[in-house]
Design an enzyme around this catalytic site. Structure first.
Site, PDB file in Angstrom:
ATOM      1  N   ASP A  36       0.908  -1.138   0.000  1.00  0.00           N
ATOM      2  CA  ASP A  36       0.000   0.000   0.000  1.00  0.00           C
ATOM      3  C   ASP A  36       0.952   1.193   0.000  1.00  0.00           C
ATOM      4  OD1 ASP A  36      -1.591   2.138   0.542  1.00  0.00           O
ATOM      5  OD2 ASP A  36      -2.720   1.184   2.152  1.00  0.00           O
ATOM      6  N   HIS A  37       1.110   1.820  -1.169  1.00  0.00           N
ATOM      7  CA  HIS A  37       2.202   2.787  -1.308  1.00  0.00           C
ATOM      8  C   HIS A  37       2.109   3.936  -0.309  1.00  0.00           C
ATOM      9  CE1 HIS A  37      -0.849   4.842  -3.701  1.00  0.00           C
ATOM     10  NE2 HIS A  37      -0.194   5.938  -3.398  1.00  0.00           N
ATOM     11  N   HIS A  75      -6.003   2.968   3.036  1.00  0.00           N
ATOM     12  CA  HIS A  75      -5.288   4.182   3.431  1.00  0.00           C
ATOM     13  C   HIS A  75      -5.789   4.752   4.755  1.00  0.00           C
ATOM     14  CE1 HIS A  75      -3.593   3.949  -0.415  1.00  0.00           C
ATOM     15  NE2 HIS A  75      -4.361   4.798  -1.071  1.00  0.00           N
TER      16      HIS A  75
END
Lengths: 359, 512
Positions: free
Chosen positions: B200-201, B263
């Site tokens: 999950d960047h 996120h």
């Protein structure tokens, strides 16, 4: 000096009134005191500090020392607030002091009132000699880091030995940085990386030959190679035996680990004098020979060729970016990296026998 | 039998970034001609090569369905790097050197034969490049292909061998709890959990990592980071953009799955977690998952009253008239997919008892802003009287993730007037102007972490499952029309229901 401080405060107040939005973002992170002892160098350093300050909020104090002449002082100040292309607001303040006569020996009394409190102070000594100068020592009392560029010394080995002496005296209190050491970073990284895999770690105790080649026209130009050799020795626990010179172009040093270290001169072509041009480390572990060679590509520049030989496998050749880095970028790196570099200090101390031979 | 002893650390690496010490490895990118590869991965690898981070011997094998020659792939790659690299202008020599270490293999994921060819190719490269058999497989492909690729890797014997074998998959990890578990099961059938890197960047962003530094490297903040002092926390992930070309995907996913499940809940976990024993994968992820499991399940009434879903209608964003969601390409004209989600959650543990965490995310909001605002309680006594404090807001610490990454502390100060009047002032820390140099891109950091075998900034399966447990309950309620879908004009801060969510408790959303 009180007039200097008054004018600096006035400039800041003017800026605050003229552009309150910009000034609100004042976030200076360090004081950089640059000491110069000749005019040409002062002009160059002024440009360098301006370039660093363009992307980094600092208070720069540039002092041009004239040890001779009547005692006097002239000053020029500038305060500038601006935004980087990405909108980040910055402010920089620069004070240029030109100092003559007896005041030059008491430069600390000029520097201290100008420092922004609670910020680390870096002192960049750009003189070509006399790292042990008394005035410099006084300034260091209020500083966190001494920065030098040993490649710029008139006699690098001698001044580096002076620096090593200073490290012995002040090393507990302040950090030391050498721009030359930063320039050598890509070399050190490439060498360290070769030994990173677990199965290559044993190669370290089986090194038999280390050959470091410098663009050099005299032994003193090989001081950078000595620093790399000192780094290897301090990391691997080697002690140098009797260092000997073989003609003007070669210095050899045996170690107590059976590794032979040689510092060699190569005719400077497309590489500035004093810079490393090649490093070879080789040895034998069990039945396997191994070698790592890193050599600057002097024809096209900008990268080095890394050649790895392990056992009977074919040679692996790879290109490693090694761009020529400007003095501004190097200074920038040093300021960014932090205050203490124990590896540099240990490497410098370990290189003392080699530096003495090169002196 | 004696346990194998770990080799002594490399003494030459002292003082160098750990990122200089990755073992030589090969990297295979599946979907190497796709959008993610071209925009993010290949530029990230170029920047790592340029910074001499990639270990000697590293080689990239691009694999995709397209029939391209190696030269054609390299040309395409060079164009991508030039267009998308964060460092500009591109260093031609560094790029040229990097491209020498790139090869390409056309590969149909449905055909085992292609993976067997890949196995032979990797075997030869490992020998020639002294990589010791280390391979990272990166699935830069649509999520439905992950199970297939994993199965084919296993069938071709590529899931294990000399050296390490690691696989990276991109979010979303499943579309609900059931599918996430199934994906994990298939991946674990080929790779052990510690070789599965769920990327999950967001977690690779410097400012996200700085949340941990801010909290746990400073003694002044942690004592006030509790329900005793904190009134509530707001987490905002706002985007002015619409769905761009992602209509087909987005209309199935929606804001809840696209942002909240990953996120937003990751941000919540980082803000709410207890101090880990060390900044290493096990400790950090253990603490994060404890927070996610501590989120109180919402009752049917709470699902109706403490969640809000909205969809943008036509409006104006940043001076441009934009269409409503249902008029976007590849979106059903009667779509009920939410483009805005807000919810109130409680973290049921000692530290956060009864402290609300409000999460909101939306498309076509007025501006881009990702931030966490920790709002503190008012002082217990009004020393300066009600009049003087009329305009004074509560203290707040805002952790800004993007843009203008930084941290603000809001507090009251005496206005320079004759009497006592208090005003709000800010102390700002701006990341970009306080540190030298460019921060690495999130993908650069995460690619190196994977090569180093450090999964701290990757999501573990139990984190994924804990997040889906919360989101699935909301999804189920929303599918039943509870609460009803609201619309909001593009360019506004979301539906009215989101404001009511806070107003009901005497609070309001902070406008970034």
């Amino acid at each position: 000096m009180s007039q200097v401080i008054e004018q600096l405060n006035r400039l800041e107040a003017e800026l605050r009134l003229r552009d309150p939005g910009q000034h609100a973002h004042r976030n200076t992170v360090l004081n950089l005191v640059t000491l110069c002892d000749d005019h040409d160098r002062a002009v160059v350093c002024d440009g360098l500090v301006r370039a660093v300050a363009a992307s980094h909020p600092l208070r720069a104090i540039l002092i041009h020392l004239h040890t001779e002449g009547e005692k006097r002082l002239s000053a020029e100040m500038s305060v500038q607030a601006y935004r980087l292309p990405d909108g980040v607001p910055l402010q920089r303040e620069q004070v240029l002091l030109e100092v003559w006569g007896a005041t030059a020996a008491h430069v600390a009394s000029l520097v201290e009132p100008l420092l922004v409190s609670d910020l680390p102070t870096y002192v960049w000594w750009t003189g070509r000699q006399h790292v042990e100068a008394e005035g410099l020592r006084e300034v260091l009392a209020a500083s966190k880091v001494l920065v030098v560029d040993s490649i710029g010394f008139d006699r690098p080995p001698a001044s580096m030995l002076e620096l090593a002496g200073l490290v012995g005296q002040l090393g507990d209190r302040i950090g030391f940085s050498d721009l030359r050491w930063e320039r050598l970073r890509p070399w050190r990284e490439a060498i360290a990386q070769f030994f990173s895999p677990r199965d290559r770690r044993p190669f370290l105790s089986s090194l038999r030959e280390v050959r470091l080649e410098c663009a050099a026209s005299q032994p003193a130009d090989r001081a950078g190679a000595a620093l790399i050799a000192g780094w290897l020795a301090s990391a691997l626990g080697w002690r140098f035996g009797r260092v000997r010179s073989v003609g003007a172009d070669l210095t050899e040093a045996p170690t107590d680990s059976r590794a032979q270290v040689s510092l060699q001169s190569r005719t400077p072509v497309n590489v500035p004098t004093g810079h490393l041009v090649a490093a070879t480390l080789s040895g034998r572990r069990g039945r396997r020979d191994f070698s790592l060679r890193i050599e600057l590509d002097r024809e096209t520049g900008g990268h080095a060729v890394v050649s790895i030989d392990i056992g009977d496998s074919p040679t692996l050749n790879q290109h490693l970016p090694m761009p020529v880095t400007s003095e501004t970028d190097i200074l920038f790196e040093v300021l960014a990296r932090g205050r203490r570099d124990p590896v540099f200090v240990r490497s410098l101390i370990a290189a003392v026998p080699l530096l003495e031979a090169l002196r | 039998v004696t346990a194998p002893t770990a080799p002594a650390p490399n003494p030459l690496a002292e003082g160098m970034s750990e990122y200089r010490s990755a073992d030589p490895a090969l990297m295979v990118i599946f979907g190497a001609t796709g959008d993610l590869s071209q925009r993010k991965l290949l530029p990230a690898l170029y920047n790592l090569a340029r910074a001499r981070m990639l270990p000697a011997g590293f080689m990239l094998v691009g694999a995709a369905i397209d029939t391209l020659s190696e030269d054609e792939f390299r040309d395409r790659m060079a164009r991508s790097v030039r267009q998308h690299s964060r460092t500009q202008p591109v260093d031609d020599k560094a790029l040229e050197a990097f491209l020498r270490d790139v090869t390409y293999l056309p590969l149909d994921f449905t055909q085992l034969e292609g993976f067997q060819r890949l196995a032979r190719c990797l075997e030869e490269l490992a020998e020639a490049r002294h990589t010791g058999g280390n391979v990272v497989f990166y699935c830069a492909t649509p999520p439905p292909t992950y199970p297939l690729i994993s199965k084919q890797l296993k069938a071709a014997g590529l899931h294990r061998g000399r050296g390490y074998r690691r696989i990276i998959v991109e979010k979303p990890f499943g579309s609900d709890l059931r599918s996430a578990r199934e994906l994990s099961r298939i991946l674990r059938d080929a790779f052990p959990e510690d070789a599965i890197f769920r990327i999950d960047h967001y977690l690779g962003k410097e400012t996200v990592q700085n949340i941990l530094a801010f909290r746990f490297a400073n003694s002044i903040f942690e004592p006030i980071w509790t329900s005793q002092q904190v009134d509530h926390v707001q987490i905002t992930v706002a985007e002015p953009l619409g769905i761009e070309q992602r209509g087909a995907y987005y209309d199935r996913a929606g804001a809840l799955r696209d942002i909240v499940q990953n996120h937003a809940l990751q941000l919540l976990a980082l803000v709410a977690m207890e101090p880990p024993v060390a900044f290493e994968s096990g400790s950090v992820r253990d603490e994060k998952v404890k927070v996610l499991r501590s989120i109180r399940p919402l009752s049917p009434v709470e699902l109706r009253t403490q969640t809000v879903r909205g969809q943008y209608a036509e409006g104006w964003v940043m001076g441009e008239k934009v269409p409503g969601y249902r008029a976007e390409p590849h979106v059903a004209p009667d779509s009920t997919t939410e483009t805005y989600a807000a919810l109130r959650c409680l973290v049921d543990n000692w530290r956060w008892s009864e402290t609300p965490f409000y999460i909101r995310t939306g498309k076509r909001l007025p501006k881009q802003a990702t931030e966490i605002r920790v709002q503190f309680k008012r002082p217990p006594h009004l020393t300066f009287g009600r009049e003087a404090m009329l305009e004074l807001e509560q203290n707040a610490i805002t952790l800004r993730i993007q843009p203008e990454e930084g941290i603000s502390l809001r507090f009251g100060a005496k206005a320079p007037t004759a009497g006592i009047e208090l005003r709000n002032v800010n102390m700002d820390f701006l990341y970009a102007s306080s540190f030298l140099g460019d921060a690495p891109d999130a993908y650069e950091r995460l690619l190196m972490d994977c090569m180093l075998g450090d999964p701290t900034l990757f999501t573990r399966s139990d984190e994924v499952e804990a997040a889906w447990t919360l989101v699935d309950a909301i999804e189920t309620s929303w599918r039943q029309g509870e609460p009803p879908l609201e619309t909001y004009p593009a360019g506004t801060w979301g539906p009215k229901g989101a404001d009511r969510l806070l107003e009901a408790e005497g609070r309001e959303w902070h406008h970034p």
